[in-house]
Scaffold this motif. Structure first.
Motif, PDB file in Angstrom:
ATOM      1  N   GLN A  23       3.390 -12.535  10.044  1.00 17.24           N
ATOM      2  CA  GLN A  23       2.444 -12.814  11.117  1.00 17.24           C
ATOM      3  C   GLN A  23       1.911 -11.471  11.604  1.00 17.24           C
ATOM      4  O   GLN A  23       2.359 -10.417  11.159  1.00 17.24           O
ATOM      5  CB  GLN A  23       3.135 -13.529  12.270  1.00 17.24           C
ATOM      6  N   THR A  24       1.011 -11.505  12.551  1.00 14.74           N
ATOM      7  CA  THR A  24       0.506 -10.271  13.126  1.00 14.74           C
ATOM      8  C   THR A  24       1.652  -9.493  13.754  1.00 14.74           C
ATOM      9  O   THR A  24       2.442 -10.040  14.511  1.00 14.74           O
ATOM     10  CB  THR A  24      -0.575 -10.574  14.194  1.00 14.74           C
ATOM     11  N   GLY A  25       1.768  -8.238  13.387  1.00 10.35           N
ATOM     12  CA  GLY A  25       2.787  -7.371  13.961  1.00 10.35           C
ATOM     13  C   GLY A  25       4.150  -7.454  13.320  1.00 10.35           C
ATOM     14  O   GLY A  25       5.121  -6.921  13.844  1.00 10.35           O
ATOM     15  N   THR A  26       4.265  -8.089  12.156  1.00 14.74           N
ATOM     16  CA  THR A  26       5.568  -8.208  11.496  1.00 14.74           C
ATOM     17  C   THR A  26       6.064  -6.847  11.021  1.00 14.74           C
ATOM     18  O   THR A  26       5.302  -6.058  10.473  1.00 14.74           O
ATOM     19  CB  THR A  26       5.484  -9.162  10.295  1.00 14.74           C
ATOM     20  N   ASN A  27       7.348  -6.592  11.242  1.00 14.09           N
ATOM     21  CA  ASN A  27       8.024  -5.433  10.666  1.00 14.09           C
ATOM     22  C   ASN A  27       8.689  -5.908   9.385  1.00 14.09           C
ATOM     23  O   ASN A  27       9.548  -6.771   9.420  1.00 14.09           O
ATOM     24  CB  ASN A  27       9.109  -4.897  11.609  1.00 14.09           C
ATOM     25  N   PHE A  28       8.290  -5.352   8.264  1.00 15.16           N
ATOM     26  CA  PHE A  28       8.828  -5.735   6.962  1.00 15.16           C
ATOM     27  C   PHE A  28       9.720  -4.595   6.495  1.00 15.16           C
ATOM     28  O   PHE A  28       9.245  -3.503   6.219  1.00 15.16           O
ATOM     29  CB  PHE A  28       7.672  -5.962   5.976  1.00 15.16           C
ATOM     30  N   VAL A  29      11.019  -4.855   6.433  1.00 12.06           N
ATOM     31  CA  VAL A  29      11.981  -3.826   6.063  1.00 12.06           C
ATOM     32  C   VAL A  29      12.551  -4.150   4.688  1.00 12.06           C
ATOM     33  O   VAL A  29      13.054  -5.246   4.466  1.00 12.06           O
ATOM     34  CB  VAL A  29      13.129  -3.724   7.093  1.00 12.06           C
ATOM     35  N   ILE A  30      12.469  -3.194   3.783  1.00 10.17           N
ATOM     36  CA  ILE A  30      12.979  -3.366   2.427  1.00 10.17           C
ATOM     37  C   ILE A  30      14.268  -2.572   2.306  1.00 10.17           C
ATOM     38  O   ILE A  30      14.286  -1.364   2.505  1.00 10.17           O
ATOM     39  CB  ILE A  30      11.950  -2.902   1.388  1.00 10.17           C
ATOM     40  N   VAL A  31      15.366  -3.275   2.001  1.00 17.50           N
ATOM     41  CA  VAL A  31      16.681  -2.646   1.907  1.00 17.50           C
ATOM     42  C   VAL A  31      17.155  -2.588   0.466  1.00 17.50           C
ATOM     43  O   VAL A  31      17.694  -1.592   0.021  1.00 17.50           O
ATOM     44  CB  VAL A  31      17.717  -3.405   2.775  1.00 17.50           C
ATOM     45  N   GLY A  32      16.966  -3.644  -0.275  1.00 13.10           N
ATOM     46  CA  GLY A  32      17.498  -3.733  -1.627  1.00 13.10           C
ATOM     47  C   GLY A  32      16.859  -2.739  -2.585  1.00 13.10           C
ATOM     48  O   GLY A  32      15.803  -2.177  -2.312  1.00 13.10           O
ATOM     49  N   ILE A  33      17.511  -2.530  -3.724  1.00 16.69           N
ATOM     50  CA  ILE A  33      17.013  -1.552  -4.688  1.00 16.69           C
ATOM     51  C   ILE A  33      16.627  -2.179  -6.024  1.00 16.69           C
ATOM     52  O   ILE A  33      16.469  -1.485  -7.007  1.00 16.69           O
ATOM     53  CB  ILE A  33      18.044  -0.425  -4.909  1.00 16.69           C
ATOM     54  N   HIS A  34      16.450  -3.493  -6.055  1.00 14.40           N
ATOM     55  CA  HIS A  34      16.128  -4.156  -7.320  1.00 14.40           C
ATOM     56  C   HIS A  34      14.788  -3.673  -7.858  1.00 14.40           C
ATOM     57  O   HIS A  34      14.689  -3.263  -9.002  1.00 14.40           O
ATOM     58  CB  HIS A  34      16.134  -5.672  -7.137  1.00 14.40           C
ATOM     59  N   GLY A  35      13.745  -3.733  -7.059  1.00 12.18           N
ATOM     60  CA  GLY A  35      12.444  -3.170  -7.427  1.00 12.18           C
ATOM     61  C   GLY A  35      11.491  -4.144  -8.070  1.00 12.18           C
ATOM     62  O   GLY A  35      11.739  -5.331  -8.174  1.00 12.18           O
ATOM     63  N   GLY A  36      10.380  -3.611  -8.491  1.00 13.41           N
ATOM     64  CA  GLY A  36       9.311  -4.392  -9.073  1.00 13.41           C
ATOM     65  C   GLY A  36       7.981  -3.887  -8.550  1.00 13.41           C
ATOM     66  O   GLY A  36       7.925  -2.886  -7.835  1.00 13.41           O
ATOM     67  N   GLU A  37       6.915  -4.554  -8.901  1.00 16.88           N
ATOM     68  CA  GLU A  37       5.586  -4.172  -8.441  1.00 16.88           C
ATOM     69  C   GLU A  37       4.962  -5.347  -7.714  1.00 16.88           C
ATOM     70  O   GLU A  37       5.141  -6.496  -8.096  1.00 16.88           O
ATOM     71  CB  GLU A  37       4.706  -3.767  -9.618  1.00 16.88           C
ATOM     72  N   ILE A  38       4.209  -5.035  -6.661  1.00 15.20           N
ATOM     73  CA  ILE A  38       3.548  -6.074  -5.874  1.00 15.20           C
ATOM     74  C   ILE A  38       2.067  -5.743  -5.740  1.00 15.20           C
ATOM     75  O   ILE A  38       1.653  -4.597  -5.922  1.00 15.20           O
ATOM     76  CB  ILE A  38       4.164  -6.211  -4.465  1.00 15.20           C
ATOM     77  N   LYS A  39       1.291  -6.746  -5.387  1.00 13.56           N
ATOM     78  CA  LYS A  39      -0.118  -6.579  -5.101  1.00 13.56           C
ATOM     79  C   LYS A  39      -0.309  -6.787  -3.602  1.00 13.56           C
ATOM     80  O   LYS A  39       0.229  -7.741  -3.036  1.00 13.56           O
ATOM     81  CB  LYS A  39      -0.907  -7.644  -5.861  1.00 13.56           C
ATOM     82  N   LEU A  40      -1.035  -5.889  -2.950  1.00 14.11           N
ATOM     83  CA  LEU A  40      -1.303  -6.020  -1.526  1.00 14.11           C
ATOM     84  C   LEU A  40      -2.794  -6.215  -1.301  1.00 14.11           C
ATOM     85  O   LEU A  40      -3.607  -5.502  -1.889  1.00 14.11           O
ATOM     86  CB  LEU A  40      -0.868  -4.770  -0.760  1.00 14.11           C
ATOM     87  N   ASN A  41      -3.143  -7.154  -0.448  1.00 14.35           N
ATOM     88  CA  ASN A  41      -4.525  -7.304  -0.032  1.00 14.35           C
ATOM     89  C   ASN A  41      -4.755  -6.275   1.076  1.00 14.35           C
ATOM     90  O   ASN A  41      -4.289  -6.443   2.205  1.00 14.35           O
ATOM     91  CB  ASN A  41      -4.771  -8.721   0.483  1.00 14.35           C
ATOM     92  N   LEU A  42      -5.424  -5.198   0.753  1.00 20.05           N
ATOM     93  CA  LEU A  42      -5.585  -4.094   1.704  1.00 20.05           C
ATOM     94  C   LEU A  42      -6.416  -4.471   2.920  1.00 20.05           C
ATOM     95  O   LEU A  42      -6.293  -3.848   3.970  1.00 20.05           O
ATOM     96  CB  LEU A  42      -6.174  -2.877   0.995  1.00 20.05           C
ATOM     97  N   THR A  43      -7.246  -5.499   2.813  1.00 20.88           N
ATOM     98  CA  THR A  43      -8.014  -5.954   3.971  1.00 20.88           C
ATOM     99  C   THR A  43      -7.092  -6.594   5.001  1.00 20.88           C
ATOM    100  O   THR A  43      -7.232  -6.358   6.201  1.00 20.88           O
ATOM    101  CB  THR A  43      -9.092  -6.968   3.548  1.00 20.88           C
ATOM    102  N   LEU A  44      -6.144  -7.400   4.535  1.00 17.07           N
ATOM    103  CA  LEU A  44      -5.240  -8.086   5.456  1.00 17.07           C
ATOM    104  C   LEU A  44      -4.221  -7.146   6.090  1.00 17.07           C
ATOM    105  O   LEU A  44      -3.719  -7.408   7.174  1.00 17.07           O
ATOM    106  CB  LEU A  44      -4.506  -9.215   4.738  1.00 17.07           C
ATOM    107  N   PHE A  45      -3.909  -6.053   5.417  1.00 15.56           N
ATOM    108  CA  PHE A  45      -2.874  -5.143   5.904  1.00 15.56           C
ATOM    109  C   PHE A  45      -3.160  -4.659   7.321  1.00 15.56           C
ATOM    110  O   PHE A  45      -2.342  -4.832   8.223  1.00 15.56           O
ATOM    111  CB  PHE A  45      -2.711  -3.986   4.922  1.00 15.56           C
ATOM    112  N   PRO A  46      -4.323  -4.056   7.606  1.00 13.69           N
ATOM    113  CA  PRO A  46      -4.574  -3.619   8.989  1.00 13.69           C
ATOM    114  C   PRO A  46      -4.817  -4.787   9.952  1.00 13.69           C
ATOM    115  O   PRO A  46      -4.488  -4.699  11.136  1.00 13.69           O
ATOM    116  CB  PRO A  46      -5.814  -2.734   8.883  1.00 13.69           C
ATOM    117  N   LEU A  47      -5.359  -5.884   9.453  1.00  9.25           N
ATOM    118  CA  LEU A  47      -5.605  -7.031  10.327  1.00  9.25           C
ATOM    119  C   LEU A  47      -4.301  -7.645  10.825  1.00  9.25           C
ATOM    120  O   LEU A  47      -4.236  -8.165  11.929  1.00  9.25           O
ATOM    121  CB  LEU A  47      -6.435  -8.096   9.601  1.00  9.25           C
TER     122      LEU A  47
END
Length: 110
Positions: A22-46
């Protein structure tokens, strides 16, 4: 949720986290499994989202800990299971030091 902690850090767990943001979510990544993701850069600042990561210990220490668990020298202590709808109470209990052992928040299949 305002906080999402990914203890696995792979594509499926991150996808679930992104879908719950949601707006203002803190997303914390702890695990070390890994991989690649795609981010919608428009939604990131919104979303005003914040990503952070934390890594404690070395890969060898992780392997040693897994072996200790595998041989039964460390046992998991699950003291409480809660549905995702109780996440705020779980975080409050954690902050107040009320959780002894391991408290698990379960997410039903989306």
């Amino acid at each position: 949720p305002r906080e999402f902690i990914d203890f696995v850090n792979n594509v499926p767990s991150h996808t679930v986290g992104q879908s719950l943001m949601q707006t203002g979510t803190n997303f914390v990544i702890v695990g070390i499994h890994g991989g690649e993701i795609k981010l919608n850069l428009t939604l990131f600042p919104l979303r005003a989202a914040r990503y952070s990561g934390i890594f404690v210990g070395s890969l060898n220490e992780l392997r040693e800990e897994i072996e200790l668990c595998r041989t039964g020298r460390i046992k998991s202590i699950v003291t409480k299971r809660r549905p995702l709808s109780e996440i705020q109470e779980a975080l409050k209990d954690l902050q107040e030091g009320k959780i002894r052992g391991r408290s698990i928040v379960t997410v039903s299949k989306l």
